[in-house]
Design a protein around this motif. Structure first.
Motif, PDB file in Angstrom:
ATOM      1  N   SER A 181       0.624  -1.521  -0.169  1.00  0.00           N
ATOM      2  CA  SER A 181      -0.187   0.309   0.057  1.00  0.00           C
ATOM      3  C   SER A 181       0.988   1.372   0.146  1.00  0.00           C
ATOM      4  O   SER A 181      -0.294   2.297  -0.560  1.00  0.00           O
ATOM      5  CB  SER A 181      -0.923  -0.511   1.093  1.00  0.00           C
ATOM      6  N   GLY A 182       1.948   1.035   0.793  1.00  0.00           N
ATOM      7  CA  GLY A 182       3.054   2.382   1.126  1.00  0.00           C
ATOM      8  C   GLY A 182       3.165   3.002  -0.271  1.00  0.00           C
ATOM      9  O   GLY A 182       3.837   4.049  -1.238  1.00  0.00           O
ATOM     10  N   LEU A 183       4.020   1.523  -1.601  1.00  0.00           N
ATOM     11  CA  LEU A 183       4.186   2.035  -2.493  1.00  0.00           C
ATOM     12  C   LEU A 183       3.200   1.804  -3.531  1.00  0.00           C
ATOM     13  O   LEU A 183       3.619   2.978  -4.573  1.00  0.00           O
ATOM     14  CB  LEU A 183       4.819   0.496  -3.671  1.00  0.00           C
ATOM     15  N   VAL A 184       1.875   1.758  -3.362  1.00  0.00           N
ATOM     16  CA  VAL A 184       1.249   2.265  -4.263  1.00  0.00           C
ATOM     17  C   VAL A 184       0.727   3.571  -3.902  1.00  0.00           C
ATOM     18  O   VAL A 184       0.725   4.500  -4.827  1.00  0.00           O
ATOM     19  CB  VAL A 184      -0.762   1.232  -4.115  1.00  0.00           C
ATOM     20  N   LEU A 185       0.620   4.183  -2.981  1.00  0.00           N
ATOM     21  CA  LEU A 185       0.360   5.077  -2.618  1.00  0.00           C
ATOM     22  C   LEU A 185       1.346   6.625  -2.744  1.00  0.00           C
ATOM     23  O   LEU A 185       0.743   7.099  -3.232  1.00  0.00           O
ATOM     24  CB  LEU A 185       0.141   5.843  -1.130  1.00  0.00           C
TER      25      LEU A 185
END
Length: 378
Positions: A181-185
């Motif tokens: 999720s951190g990468l996507v955000l």
């Protein structure tokens, strides 16, 4: 004197990283407030390259068949990338609707380009004005295509959208969901800041005209990865088309996390392997600075223990600042991408984060990894 110089370097790396996170957060603020949506329904081709996806491909088809986008306006194209299981036979027998094509790459067609050759072959047989790229192990909301296409105005050439890892409340899966999720955000925030760097091939789309204008994958066919990021960066850098991030619940694509540490390691190594091939040399330099910041999170406590305790203070400052900004960014993913932002999971992920970044970064430079039962060398 040496102490002062090293402290200045560490603080400089910290401020550079915090500025990077600030840009991500500012970009997320922007994309979450985007309201304008197009009501047009251009023709769409959903292209799904697959290799050995017998366990997922029929469920993927069922998910795509539930789309609310006008049936006569979209087609689904499955492209078999040399599967060694019965994936091709399964999807070929199940694809009874007229808007579904199942293709098999002919022998000798761009043999060195792997997944990119499957996408190219699909595009050559596609009829849509908009190409939507995804994977065979993904699942969608009924409004997925409609939501993605609503982001397109006359100036838009590329749209990235969120990908979510599922989690069955398993500790390893929870950590993967949080990290992914951190990468996507981060990718979405950078697009919102008009500085597109990363996206995920499981949920991207682009105009066929924009793809042709930048000559598709022509300059990176020899690289095993980058069918998403290289294309997005080229469209942004070499054309007048704009790049958008569609941050909407209906636009989220869901997929499963890695089942083992080995799979996780190979996936992250594969992603890291393309960083040094970005055309923007300033971008590469900035990524190196971020890598050095993570390296400093390992070196500072060691220096503090064995050399001078002042480095323990600089380490504590770096960790607290990093955690605060990253927690604020991850909050944007609740509940779309993260079921619950558990504090314990977050703290453990923060503890492991520097080690995984360093290991995958160094390993990615070598470019050798295993993916989809293929041993890939750069």
């Amino acid at each position: 004197m040496i102490d002062s110089i090293m402290l200045i370097i560490f603080l400089g790396l910290l401020f550079n990283y915090l500025f990077f996170l600030w840009k991500v957060r500012a970009g997320l603020e922007k994309v979450t407030k985007q309201k304008s949506k197009s009501s047009k329904t251009p023709s769409v081709s959903v292209i799904i390259p697959f290799r050995n996806e017998a366990d997922n491909i029929l469920k993927n088809l069922m998910s795509l068949e539930s789309q609310t986008y006008p049936l006569h306006k979209f087609e689904i194209i499955y492209v078999d990338d040399d599967s060694t299981d019965n994936s091709f036979e399964l999807i070929n027998e199940a694809s009874t609707k007229l808007n579904i094509k199942v293709l098999r790459i002919p022998e000798g067609f761009s043999p060195s380009s792997r997944k990119k050759r499957a996408i190219r072959y699909g595009i050559e047989h596609a009829e849509g004005e908009i190409i939507v790229g995804t994977d065979a192990d993904c699942f969608y909301t009924p409004n997925w295509i409609s939501e993605i296409i609503s982001s397109y105005d006359e100036q838009t050439g590329f749209v990235s959208a969120p990908v979510r890892f599922t989690s069955n409340n398993n500790f390893f899966e929870n950590l993967q969901q949080l990290e992914f999720s951190g990468l996507v955000l981060t990718g979405g925030g950078l697009i919102g800041s008009n500085y597109p760097i990363i996206c995920n091939a499981a949920n991207i789309s682009y105009r066929r005209a924009a793809f042709n204008q930048v000559l598709g994958f022509e300059d990176n066919l020899d690289l095993s990865s980058g069918d998403d990021e290289f294309l997005m960066q080229k469209i942004f850098r070499e054309t007048d088309w704009t790049v958008k991030f569609c941050f909407s619940k209906d636009a989220v694509v869901t997929t499963s996390p890695n089942k083992s540490l080995t799979q996780f390691y190979n996936q992250r190594k594969r992603w890291a392997s393309k960083g040094f091939f970005y055309k923007n040399k300033l971008l590469i330099f900035k990524l190196i600075l971020i890598f050095l910041f993570y390296l400093s999170l390992i070196s500072q406590p060691l220096l503090g223990i064995f050399y001078d305790s002042i480095f323990l203070l600089s380490f504590l400052t770096s960790v607290i600042a990093k955690m605060y900004f990253e927690f604020m960014i991850l909050n944007f993913g609740v509940p779309f991408l993260i079921d619950k932002l558990n504090l314990l999971d977050f703290l453990i992920a923060e503890l492991l984060h520097p080690f995984y970044i360093i290991i995958s970064g160094v390993s990615g430079v070598r470019g050798n990894f295993t993916w989809k039962e293929r041993k890939i060398k750069r």
